[in-house]
Design a protein around this motif. Structure first.
Motif, short mmCIF file in Angstrom:
data_model
loop_
_atom_site.label_atom_id
_atom_site.label_comp_id
_atom_site.label_asym_id
_atom_site.label_seq_id
_atom_site.Cartn_x
_atom_site.Cartn_y
_atom_site.Cartn_z
N THR A 1 1.99 1.89 -14.84
CA THR A 1 2.61 0.58 -14.64
C THR A 1 1.67 -0.54 -15.05
O THR A 1 2.06 -1.49 -15.74
CB THR A 1 3.02 0.39 -13.17
OG1 THR A 1 3.89 1.46 -12.79
CG2 THR A 1 3.73 -0.93 -12.96
N PHE A 2 0.40 -0.42 -14.63
CA PHE A 2 -0.57 -1.46 -14.99
C PHE A 2 -0.87 -1.42 -16.48
O PHE A 2 -1.05 -2.46 -17.11
CB PHE A 2 -1.86 -1.27 -14.19
CG PHE A 2 -2.88 -2.36 -14.43
CD1 PHE A 2 -2.68 -3.64 -13.94
CD2 PHE A 2 -4.02 -2.10 -15.18
CE1 PHE A 2 -3.61 -4.64 -14.19
CE2 PHE A 2 -4.95 -3.10 -15.42
CZ PHE A 2 -4.75 -4.37 -14.92
N ALA A 3 -0.92 -0.21 -17.06
CA ALA A 3 -1.16 -0.09 -18.51
C ALA A 3 -0.05 -0.79 -19.29
O ALA A 3 -0.32 -1.50 -20.27
CB ALA A 3 -1.25 1.38 -18.90
N ASP A 4 1.20 -0.62 -18.86
CA ASP A 4 2.33 -1.29 -19.52
C ASP A 4 2.22 -2.80 -19.37
O ASP A 4 2.54 -3.57 -20.29
CB ASP A 4 3.65 -0.80 -18.94
CG ASP A 4 3.93 0.66 -19.28
OD1 ASP A 4 3.32 1.17 -20.24
OD2 ASP A 4 4.74 1.29 -18.56
N LYS A 5 1.78 -3.24 -18.19
CA LYS A 5 1.59 -4.67 -17.93
C LYS A 5 0.52 -5.25 -18.86
O LYS A 5 0.68 -6.34 -19.40
CB LYS A 5 1.18 -4.84 -16.46
CG LYS A 5 1.11 -6.27 -15.96
CD LYS A 5 0.74 -6.25 -14.48
CE LYS A 5 0.63 -7.66 -13.90
NZ LYS A 5 0.28 -7.62 -12.47
N CYS A 6 -0.55 -4.48 -19.06
CA CYS A 6 -1.63 -4.92 -19.95
C CYS A 6 -1.16 -4.98 -21.40
O CYS A 6 -1.48 -5.92 -22.13
CB CYS A 6 -2.83 -3.98 -19.83
SG CYS A 6 -3.64 -4.01 -18.22
N LEU B 1 -7.86 0.63 -20.55
CA LEU B 1 -6.55 1.13 -20.15
C LEU B 1 -6.56 2.64 -19.88
O LEU B 1 -5.51 3.22 -19.62
CB LEU B 1 -5.51 0.81 -21.23
CG LEU B 1 -5.36 -0.66 -21.61
CD1 LEU B 1 -4.22 -0.83 -22.59
CD2 LEU B 1 -5.15 -1.53 -20.40
N SER B 2 -7.75 3.25 -19.95
CA SER B 2 -7.83 4.69 -19.74
C SER B 2 -7.83 5.06 -18.26
O SER B 2 -7.71 6.22 -17.91
CB SER B 2 -9.11 5.24 -20.39
OG SER B 2 -10.26 4.66 -19.81
N VAL B 3 -8.01 4.06 -17.39
CA VAL B 3 -7.97 4.30 -15.95
C VAL B 3 -6.81 3.52 -15.36
O VAL B 3 -6.28 2.60 -15.96
CB VAL B 3 -9.30 3.88 -15.27
CG1 VAL B 3 -10.43 4.74 -15.75
CG2 VAL B 3 -9.60 2.41 -15.54
N GLY B 4 -6.41 3.87 -14.15
CA GLY B 4 -5.30 3.15 -13.52
C GLY B 4 -3.97 3.80 -13.84
O GLY B 4 -3.87 4.74 -14.62
N ASP C 1 -3.67 -7.62 -8.98
CA ASP C 1 -2.81 -6.91 -8.02
C ASP C 1 -3.58 -5.83 -7.26
O ASP C 1 -3.17 -4.67 -7.21
CB ASP C 1 -1.61 -6.31 -8.76
CG ASP C 1 -0.51 -5.84 -7.80
OD1 ASP C 1 -0.49 -6.34 -6.66
OD2 ASP C 1 0.30 -4.98 -8.19
N ILE C 2 -4.71 -6.24 -6.64
CA ILE C 2 -5.49 -5.28 -5.85
C ILE C 2 -5.44 -5.61 -4.36
O ILE C 2 -6.21 -5.05 -3.56
CB ILE C 2 -6.96 -5.21 -6.34
CG1 ILE C 2 -7.62 -6.59 -6.30
CG2 ILE C 2 -7.03 -4.61 -7.72
CD1 ILE C 2 -9.10 -6.57 -6.66
N GLY C 3 -4.56 -6.53 -3.99
CA GLY C 3 -4.32 -6.83 -2.58
C GLY C 3 -5.53 -7.39 -1.86
O GLY C 3 -6.28 -8.21 -2.40
N ALA C 4 -5.75 -6.90 -0.63
CA ALA C 4 -6.82 -7.43 0.23
C ALA C 4 -8.21 -7.08 -0.30
O ALA C 4 -9.21 -7.67 0.14
CB ALA C 4 -6.66 -6.88 1.65
N PHE C 5 -8.30 -6.15 -1.25
CA PHE C 5 -9.61 -5.77 -1.80
C PHE C 5 -10.25 -6.90 -2.59
O PHE C 5 -11.44 -6.81 -2.92
CB PHE C 5 -9.47 -4.52 -2.69
CG PHE C 5 -9.46 -3.23 -1.94
CD1 PHE C 5 -10.65 -2.59 -1.63
CD2 PHE C 5 -8.27 -2.68 -1.51
CE1 PHE C 5 -10.65 -1.40 -0.92
CE2 PHE C 5 -8.26 -1.49 -0.80
CZ PHE C 5 -9.45 -0.84 -0.50
N ILE C 6 -9.50 -7.95 -2.89
CA ILE C 6 -10.07 -9.07 -3.64
C ILE C 6 -11.22 -9.71 -2.88
O ILE C 6 -12.13 -10.31 -3.47
CB ILE C 6 -8.97 -10.12 -3.98
CG1 ILE C 6 -9.48 -11.10 -5.05
CG2 ILE C 6 -8.53 -10.88 -2.74
CD1 ILE C 6 -9.70 -10.48 -6.39
#
Length: 595
Positions: A177-182, A171-174, A132-137
């Motif tokens: 929401t992403f941490a919960d997803k992980c 999981l220490s960065v970000g 989920d990093i959008g156009a940066f992929i």
């Protein structure tokens, strides 16, 4: 249980140089040059399949070095490592090439892991969607933030479905929401029975997610065991550590580092630097980062003499295909012979064989009596037939999901926790992953669901004991509850509205929890759902655990982390929660085993 990762006396030594020119001295001088630094010393432990292990320790203790060794990124200087399955490392920017785009990194990493172009094309949309990093992929990774790198690395690693997952501070960065997803994805791995190493400074996440703890302190194993045993010691150490001055902390580390390496960790310190593996030679300015490479199935990485090259260490023998082909041909021939035999034998023959092992009819002068295989007459067997044995799923982990289909992507229809039981109706392989087995179960409410076989113990109903329990009976009687097995079974079968009327003057409180009603009387609690009694909990028990355990006998399950004993007696699931330190019973939960 199957051993997933085994480390025996593993050590990792680096060479420390003041300046780059010292490397040349190390090569030229016979006695070598530079100081030895042991990042790890004498690390030994075993991880079982399905273990979720939190690796704890203060900064500089060697946690990341250990994660790199387990995942095969760097070799140990001495000792042996055995990994049973594919390993994936998730660390910030681990294995990502800065010059390549995110999409190109996905392809490169998957190719290195042995995936075909076709398989990568199928995996790519799932990885991109999870990251989920959008156009940066399609932008070079060097333009990513640390959070974006972590997202991409995590997405690649979890979607290749490894057997062993090593998560190093990913999981220490970000954002949260992403941490919960992980964490949700990692819970899916728990359902599959994967082995997970979780390295983090978040004690809260450790306690919530991990079952075991490995405490590394300045390169050595300080403690290893259940989270409930190890974490309190570590938390006390942190309190003392925070009170130390900067000089005291340095002195603590110096004393730990100056301990002599064990005999099996000592290398030939007099060898020339040219004989030492390149991975063991680093300067103080070397930055952290490595390319992640997963270990292959069922291999043992054993440290070789240091003058061997890396290629020599990783050489594998190709499987002998002729033997496999010959085995397949033999199996086909055997199957063909069996089919021909079955086709040639008349059906009547099978019927005769069946009749031989079932009841035989004996003619007598006054009539015909049926006799069973054990010689008892039919009159004796007019009693109710014994119930056929069945299997019970006993949940052995905390907080696992129940699903509507045997598929990890299916809808979650409920949850179960340690000690819950369900009748097993059947089993089936995962629709998308043949390595995962699902059990079809019946819930207490009558509904059906699927649960991963890796999170339960399958117990045969023959193991349900029958015995008198006078101590438990006295506890029930003191709370004005049925004290015999028949009375308890009747209590569970009776609609709870009728029970509520009988206990109206004894009810002191009522509340809702997870969709169920909790009805409290003096020192006891009813858990009710849809007018059905699900559990009966006895509280405030003044009884020492050893006496009650002696009466109950051997438990079907004991979980040290939760300090819980589970017994199957008289058709009931009896869970005893104890205070292990004081040898006292905290409470007893009784539920009826489904038939």
């Amino acid at each position: 249980m199957t051993k997933s990762v085994v480390l025996r006396h593993v050590a990792k030594r680096y060479k420390m140089y003041e300046k780059t020119s010292d490397k040349i001295k190390d090569i030229v001088l016979p006695q070598g040059y530079g100081d030895d630094f042991y990042a790890l010393q004498d690390i030994s432990f075993e991880a079982q399949k399905g273990d979720v292990i939190g690796v704890i320790g203060v900064n500089g203790s060697g946690k990341s070095t250990l994660s790199n060794i387990i995942s095969g990124v760097i070799p140990p200087t001495s000792g042996t490592i055995e990994t049973n399955g594919q390993v994936a490392l998730i660390a910030i920017a681990a294995g990502l090439k800065n010059e390549l785009t995110g999409r190109e990194n996905i392809e490169l990493k998957c190719l290195m892991l042995g995936f075909s172009k076709k398989e990568i094309k199928k995996l790519e949309p799932e990885i991109i969607d999870f990251a989920d990093i959008g156009a940066f992929i399609d932008q070079p990774v060097k333009k990513y933030s640390s959070g974006m790198k972590s997202r991409l690395g995590f997405a690649i690693s979890v979607n290749i479905d490894p057997d062993i997952l090593v998560i190093d501070e990913a999981l220490s960065v970000g954002d949260q929401t992403f941490a919960d997803k992980c964490l949700a994805k990692m819970n899916e791995f728990k359902e599959k029975g994967k082995t997970i190493f979780f390295i983090s400074h978040s004690i809260g996440q450790m306690k919530k997610f991990c079952e075991k703890a490995l405490w590394i302190q300045y390169g050595r194993v300080k403690d290893f065991g259940m989270m409930t045993d190890v974490m309190p010691k570590y938390e006390q150490f942190l309190k003392d550590y925070k009170k130390m001055s900067k000089e005291e902390r340095k002195e603590l580390q110096r004393k730990a580092r100056e301990q002599e390496p064990d005999d099996h960790n000592k290398g030939d310190h007099g060898t020339k630097g040219g004989e030492e593996s390149q991975e063991d030679v680093v300067s103080k300015e070397t930055s952290k980062g490595a390319t992640s490479k997963a270990a292959s199935e069922n291999i043992e990485r054993t440290t070789q003499p240091e003058n061997l090259t890396r290629v020599g260490r990783n050489t594998k023998k190709k499987p002998r295909r002729p033997k496999r082909i010959m085995g397949a041909v033999i199996l086909c021939c055997i199957a063909a012979i069996i089919l021909l035999f079955v086709a040639a034998v008349p059906k009547e023959t099978f019927a005769d064989v069946k009749n031989f092992f079932t009841d035989k009819v004996l003619s007598q002068a006054d009539g015909t009596a049926k006799e069973t295989n054990d010689g008892k007459s039919g009159a004796q067997n007019n009693q109710a037939p014994e119930e056929a044995p069945y299997n019970i799923a006993l949940v052995k982990k905390s907080l696992v999901n129940l699903r509507d289909k045997p598929d990890l992507s299916s809808k979650i229809v409920g949850s179960a926790t340690l000690g819950d039981t369900y009748k097993i109706l059947g089993e089936k392989q995962d629709l998308n992953d043949q390595g995962v087995t699902w059990l079809h179960i019946r819930q207490p409410s009558g509904g059906k669901a699927w649960i991963s076989a890796s999170v339960v113990n399958a117990i045969n109903s023959d193991q349900i004991a029958t015995k008198d329990l006078p101590k438990l009976a006295s506890l029930l009687k003191a709370r004005v509850l049925p004290s015999d097995a028949n009375g308890l079974h009747k209590l569970f079968k009776t609609p709870f509205d009728d029970t509520r009327k009988a206990y109206t003057d004894k009810i002191i409180n009522e509340q809702k929890e997870d969709g169920a009603d909790l009805v409290m009387i003096n020192d006891a609690e009813f858990k009710v759902k849809d007018d059905q009694l699900l559990q009966l909990k006895l509280q405030n028990i003044d009884n020492d655990a050893s006496r009650l355990k002696a009466e109950l006998g051997n438990p079907i399950l004991f979980n040290q982390r939760e300090a819980k004993y589970v017994y199957f007696i008289n058709g009931f699931n009896i869970q005893v929660d104890v205070n292990l330190a004081k040898d006292e019973v905290k409470d007893i939960t009784i539920s009826r085993l489904d038939k």
